[in-house]
Write a protein that holds these residues in place. Structure first.
Motif: not given
Length: 426
Positions: A170-176, A185-186, A238-240
């Protein structure tokens, strides 16, 4: 119905004028009246009962002319074209010259197949370069087959992920500190080292363990497709959730037995090498043939009408649409996905269409010059080939495809074979 005149009015285009006798046109006007009267409402008459003279007085004498012309035009044009002995290509453009007590005079702008001059088609020189088959190529091919026969071993202990593993994340992106569209995404399966993610992302997954949560710090490329993210630094939480190690089979005799008909790896490797060599030879043959045909096209001297290029471009577009439909799409959907338009697709196909038209003209001219003939056995064999290709009955194909058309194609094919057989390898 008769041809009045035929004259060349522009490059590769003739204008035909032809007449339709008054009796024939009057009959067509009467037919048009009978077909339309039921739809026409005239005050004082029940619908469909108004006399022709009343309708023409109300709407004009030429009210039924368009339908009448559409009725007489096909036969009149076919007769005029036959009388003119012109070899028409593309679609004609029609116009009405006059309608009077003598009948109708129509005109048609007709593009014709040009006279073609071609010399020097025997002994065309072209370079033929066959790529050398390297050990690295053979190794890469075996590696691909090895990976195709790999197996996944799920990691359940504290063993960290390494490059080559498949990690479900799972991941989640951010800028500032602000999340952005498309950055989440999951349950995403990512093979480390595949290059599917932003440079540097996959390498930072390696070294982390199952169920671990961590930050991945990356910078979007300057040429990134999302302009608002290009060149920006981003953090992906991010999580594995799963780590699967890819175990490749050993490259040995047992491997060769499992994936081929050979008993030893040496024999299998030799076969892989032979197939790569054949691939290189086929590629060289195609490049050589294309070079010959390009050179042949350059030798064509002809005033080719624009209509021929337009018609061939439309053939390419039509074929492309048919291919899309076989995949469950159509041009409209394709344009929505790609941002293309019908006009840009035509522009894309135009160079290919021009080459195809010139090549066909060149080969037809060679076939005529060399007095090449299509034998009955050649035509029969081609009908059989077409039938087998489309899983159809041969007689059904004969009904659908004129034998004359197949014969012309066979003459063109023989002309191409003649050019290729006489070409010289540099």
């Amino acid at each position: 119905m008769s041809l009045i005149k035929s004259e060349k009015t522009e490059k590769g285009v003739y204008t035909l004028e032809f007449s339709v006798e008054k009796e024939v046109f009057d009959k067509a006007v009467s037919n048009a009246y009978r077909k339309q009267v039921a739809k026409i409402a005239v005050p004082g008459f029940r619908k469909g009962k108004a006399p022709r003279s009343v309708i023409e007085k109300m709407y004009g004498k030429g009210f039924f002319y368009e339908d009448a012309i559409n009725e007489v035009l096909p036969d009149a044009f076919d007769a005029a074209l036959k009388e003119s002995k012109l070899d028409m290509v593309g679609q004609p453009e029609f116009d009405v010259v006059s309608i009077d007590d003598n009948g109708v005079v129509l005109s048609a702008k007709v593009a014709v197949k040009p006279d073609v001059k071609i010399e020097g088609y025997m002994g065309i020189e072209a370079e033929k370069k066959v790529a050398e088959t390297t050990e690295e190529e053979i190794d890469a091919e075996l590696k691909t087959i090895q990976e195709r026969n790999s197996r996944e071993i799920e990691i359940t202990d504290e063993t960290p992920a390494v490059m080559g593993d498949v990690c479900t994340i799972d991941y989640e992106g951010s800028v500032d500190g602000v999340p952005f569209d498309g950055g989440k995404g999951e349950g995403y399966p990512l093979k480390l080292g595949s290059g599917n993610f932003i440079p540097g992302f996959e390498e930072q997954i390696a070294g982390h363990k199952l169920n671990e949560t961590f930050d991945v710090n990356v910078t979007f490329p300057e040429q990134y497709h999302a302009a608002e993210l290009a060149g920006k630094a981003a953090v992906f939480k991010t999580t594995i959730h799963k780590i699967a190690h890819i175990e490749l089979p050993a490259l040995d005799d047992d491997f060769a037995k499992d994936v081929s008909e050979f008993d030893t790896l040496a024999e299998y490797r030799a076969d892989v090498k032979a197939k790569i060599e054949k691939r290189h030879a086929d590629e060289a043959d195609r490049a050589f043939e294309n070079a010959i045909l390009d050179a042949l096209i350059e030798k064509v001297e002809a005033d080719i009408p624009e209509q021929m290029f337009v018609a061939e471009t439309e053939n390419f577009v039509r074929d492309y649409d048919n291919n899309l439909r076989m995949q469950g799409l159509d041009l409209k959907t394709y344009f929505q996905y790609t941002g293309m338009t019908l006009e840009s697709l035509r522009e894309q196909f135009r160079p290919q269409a021009e080459k195809q038209v010139k090549l066909r003209l060149a080969l037809e001219a060679i076939a005529k010059k060399e007095k090449i003939k299509a034998l009955k056995k050649d035509v029969d064999a081609e009908f059989k080939r077409i039938a087998e290709a489309y899983s159809m009955d041969v007689e059904k194909v004969r009904e659908m495809v004129p034998a004359e058309s197949v014969a012309e194609d066979m003459k063109v094919k023989k002309a191409m074979d003649l050019v290729k057989e006489n070409a010289i390898v540099k």
